[in-house]
Design a protein around this motif. Structure first.
Motif: not given
Length: 489
Positions: A220-224
């Motif tokens: 999530f933190d990577q943008g997923y």
């Protein structure tokens, strides 16, 4: 028939169970000395495993490449669920033989279920193969490749009762940056008579839930914005700090020795709580194990997608018993009724169907068709029965349904599924759907493609939206495979 199968979206990348789709490694140039090329066949678990393999090899001096001609090491991560899958791998190996002749230092390895099923026999049959590694031995790959580079054939197909690769951060292969797979368990304790998985992936063991949540948070933190929790039978996920092997854990549970137990309903709640903007999917559910607790947890969280892949395989209880599915037609209908009652008619349900299993009569085939009439699946994965060596069916049952009968019955199943796929899609007309954008449409750069909660593909005009956005789309048209609409405020 291939056109019909494609028309009902059987090849959708994020919901397939066992197709002929191939995923290859991506181009990566971080300055490492050597190049690794991977082709992955079969189920989602294989694609997730290839990401683990890439991570292990990356830590040992390899970048991945999308061009096998540039590789120092080529891995084929294989599937054994159907004979055609193995034939595809053997053909691919013959293609690589030309490269090996020009580049004899090239190391070629066969990984996964085919490696586990055939073991050292594979080295004998495919002379250019240097390394054979089963699903539980990927940590050993660097040393096995090292042995191959010294001229020694290398093999490790030992199955484990503990290995979950929980500490390995996967290298995402060909990711769109929006969807990602997270393996939550390995192996299978079910002994379906037609299936090789228990023999190629070993006993069930569940991964530490805290490592799963950390991986989901990191993604999530990577943008997923969407994760799919993977297991051969996710509903039997069960973990405690003392034990990750389900069989041993259930024994301790009965004896009152297990203090803290996290089941699948607990796990999906933990992942859903990472962020309301992170969608959570899972695959695959087993009809004998899916509980009302799971369904109520799905209802509680908007970001847990309202879609369940619930393989029926057959609509006849006698055939289900021969398949050793451990449930009846009535039990399956009970689970479908529970899904509809708790999650509503809009919840997507898909299935697997096998036509022409051993001794299946025409009346029993009609039971499968009538089950489809009752459930009205959104889509299905449909095959005629193909005997797999080493399975219980191959050992104990006679594959006595003629091929032409199998094909005719399969076509009848496909025709009926096409009917219900279209009917279910028409129920979504004139409604607003929350769609997660996954990329541009295959047919038009001016349109975007994404999926709604029920796992249906939705196409709409691009405007100013981008990949990873959530968009409310009013659906006003549909095909058998796709919903069509326009964004709304």
């Amino acid at each position: 028939m291939d056109n019909i199968i494609q028309d009902i979206d059987i090849l959708d990348r994020n919901s397939r169970e066992a197709t002929d789709t191939v995923i290859t490694s991506k181009e990566e140039n971080t300055g490492k000395a050597k190049k690794l090329y991977i082709e992955s066949y079969g189920c989602q678990m294989n694609f997730a495993d290839s990401e683990i393999v890439s991570s292990i090899m990356k830590d040992n001096g390899y970048d991945t490449t999308s061009e096998f001609e540039q590789a120092d090491v080529i891995f084929l991560n294989t599937c054994s669920i159907r004979e055609k899958a193995e034939q595809t791998v053997r053909k691919r190996l013959s293609d690589f033989n030309k490269i090996k002749k020009r580049k004899p230092e090239l190391t070629i390895g066969v990984l996964g279920c085919m490696a586990e099923r055939l073991k050292d026999k594979l080295l004998e049959e495919e002379k250019l193969v240097d390394v054979v590694v089963g699903p539980d031995a990927y940590r050993d790959l660097p040393s096995l490749v090292g042995s191959a580079e010294e001229g020694l054939k290398a093999i490790n197909t030992l199955l484990s009762r503990e290995e979950t690769y929980a500490d390995i951060s996967p290298v995402r292969l060909n990711s769109n940056g929006v969807n990602a797979f997270i393996s939550i368990m390995r192996g299978c304790d079910n002994m379906c008579s037609f299936c090789v998985v228990p023999f190629t992936r070993g006993r069930e063991r569940s991964r530490d839930p805290h490592s799963i949540v950390r991986e989901a948070q990191d993604l999530f933190d990577q943008g997923y914005r969407e994760v799919t929790l993977l297991g051969q039978n996710v509903d039997s996920y069960k973990w405690s700090p003392e034990e990750n092997n389900k069989a041993w854990l259930e024994k301790k549970e009965k004896q009152g020795e297990a203090e803290t137990i996290i089941n699948f309903a607990n796990l999906i709640e933990m992942v859903a709580q990472v962020s309301p903007d992170l969608r959570v999917r899972f695959s695959t559910s087993h009809p004998k194990d899916i509980t009302n607790e799971v369904l109520h947890t799905m209802k509680k969280y908007e970001n847990i997608c309202k879609y369940i892949h619930l393989p029926a395989q057959s609509g006849n209880s006698r055939v289900l018993e021969l398949m050793n599915r451990t449930y009846t037609r009535e039990w399956y209908i009970n689970r479908v009724d529970a899904i509809r009652e708790i999650l509503g008619e809009e919840c997507g349900i898909s299935s697997d169907m096998i036509a022409g299993f051993c001794s299946e009569t025409e009346e029993e085939h009609q039971d499968t068709l009538s089950l489809m009439d009752y459930v009205k699946f959104d889509f299905s994965y449909m095959f005629f029965y193909s005997e797999r060596p080493g399975t219980l069916a191959a050992k104990k049952l006679n594959d006595d349904v003629p091929l032409e009968v199998k094909k005719r019955r399969l076509q009848e199943i496909i025709d009926k599924q096409r009917q219900y796929s279209f009917e279910r899609n028409k129920l979504d007309l004139n409604k607003v759907h929350k769609v997660l954008v996954e990329g541009t449409s295959k047919r038009s750069e001016e349109h975007l493609s994404g999926r709604n909660s029920a796992n249906k593909v939705v196409i709409f005009p691009k405007k100013n939206f981008k990949k990873g956005d959530y968009v409310n789309v009013f659906v006003d048209d549909c095909t058998t495979a796709t919903l069509l609409g326009n964004p709304v405020d």
